[in-house]
Design an enzyme around this catalytic site. Sequence first.
Site, mmCIF file in Angstrom:
data_model
loop_
_atom_site.group_PDB
_atom_site.id
_atom_site.type_symbol
_atom_site.label_atom_id
_atom_site.label_comp_id
_atom_site.label_asym_id
_atom_site.label_seq_id
_atom_site.Cartn_x
_atom_site.Cartn_y
_atom_site.Cartn_z
ATOM 1 N N VAL A 286 0.837 -1.206 0.000
ATOM 2 C CA VAL A 286 0.000 0.000 0.000
ATOM 3 C C VAL A 286 0.867 1.248 0.000
ATOM 4 O O VAL A 286 0.609 2.198 -0.746
ATOM 5 C CB VAL A 286 -0.982 -0.012 1.181
ATOM 6 C CG1 VAL A 286 -1.754 1.303 1.276
ATOM 7 C CG2 VAL A 286 -1.953 -1.187 1.060
ATOM 8 N N ASP B 102 10.839 3.261 6.821
ATOM 9 C CA ASP B 102 10.617 1.815 6.860
ATOM 10 C C ASP B 102 11.979 1.169 7.080
ATOM 11 O O ASP B 102 12.896 1.391 6.286
ATOM 12 C CB ASP B 102 10.002 1.337 5.544
ATOM 13 C CG ASP B 102 9.611 -0.125 5.563
ATOM 14 O OD1 ASP B 102 10.400 -0.967 6.070
ATOM 15 O OD2 ASP B 102 8.536 -0.449 5.056
ATOM 16 N N ARG C 47 -2.972 0.147 10.925
ATOM 17 C CA ARG C 47 -3.552 -0.560 12.064
ATOM 18 C C ARG C 47 -3.586 0.385 13.258
ATOM 19 O O ARG C 47 -2.697 1.224 13.432
ATOM 20 C CB ARG C 47 -2.727 -1.809 12.419
ATOM 21 C CG ARG C 47 -2.765 -2.885 11.375
ATOM 22 C CD ARG C 47 -4.158 -3.526 11.305
ATOM 23 N NE ARG C 47 -4.223 -4.579 10.311
ATOM 24 C CZ ARG C 47 -4.739 -4.431 9.092
ATOM 25 N NH1 ARG C 47 -5.213 -3.269 8.706
ATOM 26 N NH2 ARG C 47 -4.786 -5.450 8.266
ATOM 27 N N ASP D 170 -9.062 5.633 10.063
ATOM 28 C CA ASP D 170 -9.882 4.563 9.503
ATOM 29 C C ASP D 170 -9.776 3.308 10.355
ATOM 30 O O ASP D 170 -10.599 2.414 10.238
ATOM 31 C CB ASP D 170 -9.457 4.268 8.061
ATOM 32 C CG ASP D 170 -10.440 3.356 7.345
ATOM 33 O OD1 ASP D 170 -11.658 3.617 7.416
ATOM 34 O OD2 ASP D 170 -9.991 2.374 6.724
ATOM 35 N N GLU E 290 -11.308 -1.527 17.911
ATOM 36 C CA GLU E 290 -12.108 -1.090 16.773
ATOM 37 C C GLU E 290 -13.517 -1.645 16.924
ATOM 38 O O GLU E 290 -13.669 -2.875 16.955
ATOM 39 C CB GLU E 290 -11.456 -1.619 15.492
ATOM 40 C CG GLU E 290 -11.898 -0.943 14.242
ATOM 41 C CD GLU E 290 -11.020 -1.330 13.060
ATOM 42 O OE1 GLU E 290 -10.286 -0.462 12.570
ATOM 43 O OE2 GLU E 290 -11.072 -2.505 12.652
ATOM 44 N N HIS F 132 -13.322 1.693 9.079
ATOM 45 C CA HIS F 132 -12.394 0.742 8.428
ATOM 46 C C HIS F 132 -12.841 0.438 6.990
ATOM 47 O O HIS F 132 -12.959 -0.701 6.582
ATOM 48 C CB HIS F 132 -12.290 -0.550 9.245
ATOM 49 C CG HIS F 132 -11.011 -1.300 8.973
ATOM 50 N ND1 HIS F 132 -10.430 -2.105 9.920
ATOM 51 C CD2 HIS F 132 -10.215 -1.369 7.876
ATOM 52 C CE1 HIS F 132 -9.332 -2.646 9.414
ATOM 53 N NE2 HIS F 132 -9.170 -2.213 8.180
#
Length: 182
Positions: free
Chosen positions: A52, A71, A132, A156, A161, A180
Amino acid sequence: AQLALSQVLLTCRGYFRGVRRYTQTHDLAAAKAFHRTGAAGEVVGIVGMGHVGRRLSGDLRALGFRVLASDPFLTPERAHELGVEKVSLEELFRRAYVVSNHIPDLPGTKQMLGASLFESMRDGATFINTGRGAQVVESHLVRVLKARPDLTALLDVTEPEPPVATSPLWTLPNVVLSPHVG
């Protein structure tokens, strides 16, 4: 990637901040009385360069954004191939106007996005979380958002959640929760 891209574009046009001010003031001029950058040359930071993150970075670059990436598995060579600037997580939060989280849900990534990162964000910056919720220390994010009404959080995903019924995320004016959908 599409959800994050749309949120980045709306953020850079001042949409979320403008809607918030318009709702508060009912004044068209006051609602737009802050600097809005648009895409040209603005800096977006992507945390996590998996599938993504890579797709989002390509879409952003095609629209004229400068992309920072954090990253631990991204090599300098791969960053060059992708056309992104590899930076530390701290530098990414300091420099980017929009920070988009795409960190995978691993034991070592839980609670890694805390107060010092959110406090260091630029004036008017936005934090997008379509990765997440477990990576964010919610109490830290809430504290910073209360102290910094110029910031926006587009969430989101959360942990848990959905957020508990008493979570300030439901009522903070600078938070947009989505179910989500990404």
